[in-house]
Motif scaffolding. Structure first.
Motif, mmCIF file in Angstrom:
data_model
loop_
_atom_site.group_PDB
_atom_site.id
_atom_site.type_symbol
_atom_site.label_atom_id
_atom_site.label_comp_id
_atom_site.label_asym_id
_atom_site.label_seq_id
_atom_site.Cartn_x
_atom_site.Cartn_y
_atom_site.Cartn_z
ATOM 1 N N TYR A 246 0.818 -1.225 0.000
ATOM 2 C CA TYR A 246 0.000 0.000 0.000
ATOM 3 C C TYR A 246 0.843 1.262 0.000
ATOM 4 O O TYR A 246 1.893 1.310 0.633
ATOM 5 C CB TYR A 246 -0.909 0.025 1.235
ATOM 6 N N GLN A 247 0.351 2.265 -0.720
ATOM 7 C CA GLN A 247 0.993 3.582 -0.718
ATOM 8 C C GLN A 247 -0.064 4.676 -0.566
ATOM 9 O O GLN A 247 -1.243 4.444 -0.817
ATOM 10 C CB GLN A 247 1.718 3.829 -2.059
ATOM 11 N N ILE A 248 0.411 5.843 -0.162
ATOM 12 C CA ILE A 248 -0.431 7.037 -0.265
ATOM 13 C C ILE A 248 0.405 8.123 -0.929
ATOM 14 O O ILE A 248 1.538 8.368 -0.511
ATOM 15 C CB ILE A 248 -0.881 7.558 1.123
ATOM 16 N N ASP A 249 -0.124 8.704 -1.973
ATOM 17 C CA ASP A 249 0.506 9.871 -2.569
ATOM 18 C C ASP A 249 -0.301 11.104 -2.211
ATOM 19 O O ASP A 249 -1.482 11.001 -1.859
ATOM 20 C CB ASP A 249 0.589 9.726 -4.097
ATOM 21 N N GLY A 250 0.326 12.229 -2.288
ATOM 22 C CA GLY A 250 -0.382 13.483 -2.027
ATOM 23 C C GLY A 250 0.003 14.508 -3.084
ATOM 24 O O GLY A 250 1.095 14.439 -3.658
ATOM 25 N N LEU A 251 -0.899 15.429 -3.358
ATOM 26 C CA LEU A 251 -0.634 16.454 -4.364
ATOM 27 C C LEU A 251 -1.318 17.755 -3.964
ATOM 28 O O LEU A 251 -2.484 17.753 -3.570
ATOM 29 C CB LEU A 251 -1.168 15.988 -5.724
#
Ligand code: DAH
Length: 355
Positions: A225-230
């Motif tokens: 699992y990953q979380i990206d943010g922008l």
């Protein structure tokens, strides 16, 4: 003489009848038997009723004597019936109570209570932190075009960055020729889609599963699992990046946890950075967990590359942006001292019930 004889004979009969009735009553054991007894001895067609009915035909004197006695017998039998009914009723109550006894003090049957997987818990916790800072949670497809996973993020075909993410390719043909598909290797693919579809100001986090063509071991699984943010807006700077990620680290790892930023390289950001926290085991002195460095890398980040914005249709002269991405599995491992990532995906309830 005859009349006297008759009278006494009726009375004798009634006495016999009373005796028999009482004897039989003694032997009844159920409500059903009791009812048939009542019909036989006190019912409309019973001998006693017949006697009482025939009284009218007797001369007055006899009528008195026989009538009084017959009524006495009748009353006596009725009372006995009531008594017996009560006895049977009580016996019935006792036996029902015994047979249908329910121990209301027994503890109830426990229903197994479900719980969230430790990774889901971690994911929710991180999302909550960012949502409280005004971020919106968005998701993208796990089966992805090469374009969003690589191309749009400044990773063209022969780029060495592709080698760092062993890719699982999907065999897929379209009418317009080959457009390669894959299982996304990072959630940064969602960042590429968001730049293309949303209008600034943008503040999103993008949690999800990612895939890499790797054998499982204590620190690797082919899915994780990953979380990206922008964040995209006019006038976004590196200070926004640092402020946001410091705040996240403070909230997730605790007020006192030391945080370090260093330069790093990712093709889709410029400049690029990595954020590390002081090792949770040794606190910075150096141990096996942190490879004696005292630091544990948590995420990659940077100012979104102008080309990435441009490719998605945003003018880099107007807008600037920062982005970040992190693996989730490591976080509960650090927090709970879990040393094998495969435990998360083996569905062993003895493990999962602890969280
Ligand atoms: N996608 C990178 C990885 O999987 C992590 C990452 C680095 C994401 C920098 C970002 C970023 O959004 O800005 O290793």
């Amino acid at each position: 003489m005859k009349e006297v004889f008759e009278t006494s004979s009726i009375i004798e009969q009634l006495e016999d009848l009373k005796l028999n009735a009482l004897q039989e009553l003694e032997g009844t054991n159920s409500v059903k038997e009791l009812e048939s007894w009542r019909v036989r001895y006190l019912g409309k067609k019973s001998h006693l009723t017949e006697v009482l009915r025939s009284l009218a035909t007797l001369p007055l004197e006899e009528r008195r004597a026989v009538g009084a006695f017959a009524n006495e017998v009748k009353t006596y039998l009725e009372k006995s019936l009531d008594k017996k009914r009560q006895v049977l009723y009580e016996a019935q109550l006792i036996s029902t109570a015994k047979e249908e006894y329910i121990d209301v003090t027994l503890p109830g049957r426990a229903f197994p209570v479900g719980r969230l997987h430790p990774i889901t818990q971690t994911l929710y916790e991180i999302c909550d932190i960012f949502v409280s800072m005004g971020f919106q949670v968005v998701e993208g497809p796990e089966v992805e075009w090469d374009y969003y996973n690589f191309e749009a993020l400044n990773i063209p075909e022969e780029h060495p960055a592709r080698d760092t993410m062993a890719t699982l390719w999907v065999d897929f043909q379209t009418d317009s020729g080959d457009r390669p598909m894959l299982l996304r290797t990072h959630t940064t693919s969602v960042t590429a889609r968001i730049i293309e579809t949303m209008k600034p100001p943008i503040r999103v986090i993008e949690p999800g599963k990612v895939y890499r063509y790797e054998a499982s071991d204590a620190t690797h699984t082919p899915m994780f699992y990953q979380i990206d943010g922008l964040v995209v807006d006019e006038g976004i700077t590196m200070a926004d990046l640092k402020g946001t990620l410091y705040e996240f680290a403070r909230r997730f790892f605790g007020e006192d946890r030391k945080v370090r930023f260093r330069c790093d390289y990712f093709p889709f950001v410029e400049p690029g950075a990595e954020m590390a926290i002081a090792c949770l085991t040794c606190g910075g002195k150096g141990c096996r967990l942190c490879g004696n460095s005292g630091w544990i890398e948590i995420l990659g980040a940077g100012m979104t590359h102008p080309q990435v914005l441009q490719r998605g249709g945003l003018d880099p002269e107007v807008y600037s942006s920062f982005a970040f991405g992190m693996g989730i599995d490591r976080l509960p491992m650090l927090r709970y001292g879990i040393d094998d990532t495969r435990l998360f995906y083996s569905n062993d309830l003895r493990f999962l019930r602890q969280f």
